[in-house]
Every structure is written in C-alpha cells, then in structure tokens.
Design an enzyme around this catalytic site. Structure first.
Site, mmCIF file in Angstrom:
data_model
loop_
_atom_site.group_PDB
_atom_site.id
_atom_site.type_symbol
_atom_site.label_atom_id
_atom_site.label_comp_id
_atom_site.label_asym_id
_atom_site.label_seq_id
_atom_site.Cartn_x
_atom_site.Cartn_y
_atom_site.Cartn_z
ATOM 1 C CG ASP A 107 21.389 89.157 72.068
ATOM 2 O OD1 ASP A 107 20.584 88.382 72.637
ATOM 3 O OD2 ASP A 107 22.099 88.797 71.127
ATOM 4 C CG PHE A 114 18.241 84.266 84.769
ATOM 5 C CD1 PHE A 114 18.504 84.590 83.451
ATOM 6 C CD2 PHE A 114 18.277 85.294 85.712
ATOM 7 C CE1 PHE A 114 18.797 85.893 83.062
ATOM 8 C CE2 PHE A 114 18.568 86.606 85.342
ATOM 9 C CZ PHE A 114 18.831 86.897 84.009
ATOM 10 C CE LYS A 127 17.930 88.822 79.874
ATOM 11 N NZ LYS A 127 18.012 88.790 78.405
ATOM 12 N NE ARG A 139 20.987 91.537 81.465
ATOM 13 C CZ ARG A 139 21.133 90.247 81.779
ATOM 14 N NH1 ARG A 139 21.285 89.873 83.021
ATOM 15 N NH2 ARG A 139 21.116 89.326 80.833
#
Length: 201
Positions: free
Chosen positions: A73, A156, A13, A185
């Site tokens: 999240d 992932f 991330k 994201r």
C-alpha cells in the site's frame, strides 16, 4: 521455483517488482499477480495506515490462494495537506485509480502554497506473508517536494508532480532503473530482499 503472488492488478507494479528482484540477483522466485490466479473477494482498504492495508491484503491473498504473497500500500503524503492524501492517494479525487484527476486535485489544493512549503514524501509499506512463517511488514519513505505542473511520462500516479530530494527532475522523468534504486517501493523492497532471498532458495 517458488511462486510469489504480488497482490495487485497493476501491471506496472508487477514489472517493477520483477525488475528489482532480477537486479538484486534473486532467483528461484516467479512473481505473479492477481490476474494470474482465480478471482477472490478482495476486502476494501479500510486501514488507517499503509501498513495495516498492505498486511490485510497479503493475508487475504494467502488465505484465498495458499501461495506466499506480497502486498503493498503506497501513496503520497503532502506536508501542507497534513499528510494527506495518504492512504486515500488512489481515490483522492473520488473514483479509484483516476491518476490525472488525483494529481490535478493535489495541484489545485496547493495552488497558493509557496515553494518552500511544498514538501512531500512517497511512502510504501510492503507486507510479506508466507504460510507457516512470521509475517514481515516494512516501510520505505522517499522525501521530496511537489512542483507546480506535471513533467515527464515515465511513471504513474503522482510521479509527474513529485521531485525527489536532491533532484531537479520529477519522478516521472527518471529512468526506471534509477527510480527502482531510490523510490519508496525500491527502499521498502530493499528491506524485504533478505526474506525473499530465503524464500527463493
């Protein structure tokens, strides 16, 4: 140079966020992770929504470090599972972060579900908390469907079983730069960019 804490220990991330900021031409910000600051007690993720969990994580990070913080999240919502795993995505199979067990459990749960009812979406909520400023919480959604077996190694979590809308490749078969542009994201970060640009200037 403003230090921005990405409240995660997930190295992938961190790399993803740095890559997206760089490609957006945002300078003046050094993104660091929880591995770069003294450890502090992290509250469990007990929120009912991605937004609540992301916001709580960012607030905790700012209180503990005094640095501006971004927390995310994210997870997978599967139509045939009534929107689950949802906020439980990282621990769907029981223990936190066992990607393979989580993925296999979803595949097993959808075993009898026909292809036309395998709709799903990745969701990401990002919260930016900067001391002395108003908190910002955004949401990115990436619609698609669940395929019957895992494909690809670039990614992932549930990436290998998720095919985005308009694509034939799984999320784990996309190049990193492609995925950054269109992923949940990436979409959430797009909404945060004006605030991050202001932070860096």
């Amino acid at each position: 140079m403003t230090r921005l804490l990405l409240a995660t220990r997930n190295g992938k991330k961190l790399v993803e966020m740095r890559r997206i900021l760089e490609s957006a031409g945002i300078s003046g910000i050094e993104v660091i992770s929880l591995n770069d600051v003294p450890e502090y007690p992290e509250a469990p993720e007990t929120g009912a929504t991605f937004e609540e969990n992301a916001h709580a994580k960012a607030i905790d990070a700012v209180k503990a470090t005094g640095l501006p913080a971004v927390a995310d999240d994210s997870g997978l919502e599967v139509d045939a599972l009534n929107g689950m795993p949802g906020v439980l995505s990282a621990r769907w199979a029981g223990s936190h972060g066992d990607d393979l067990a989580n993925l296999n459990l979803v595949l097993n749960q959808l075993g009898d579900v026909p292809d036309e009812r395998r709709g799903a979406a990745f969701v990401c909520s990002l919260a930016l908390v900067v001391p002395g400023q108003e908190d910002v919480v955004v949401r990115g959604v990436w619609p698609g469907r669940i395929i019957r077996e895992a494909r690809g190694t670039n990614g992932f979590g549930y990436d290998p079983i998720f095919v985005p809308e308009g694509e034939t490749r799984s999320s784990a078969e996309l190049e990193s730069a492609e995925k950054d542009r269109i992923s949940h994201r990436g979409r959430a970060l797009e909404l945060l960019l004006p605030h991050l640009r202001a932070l860096g200037s």
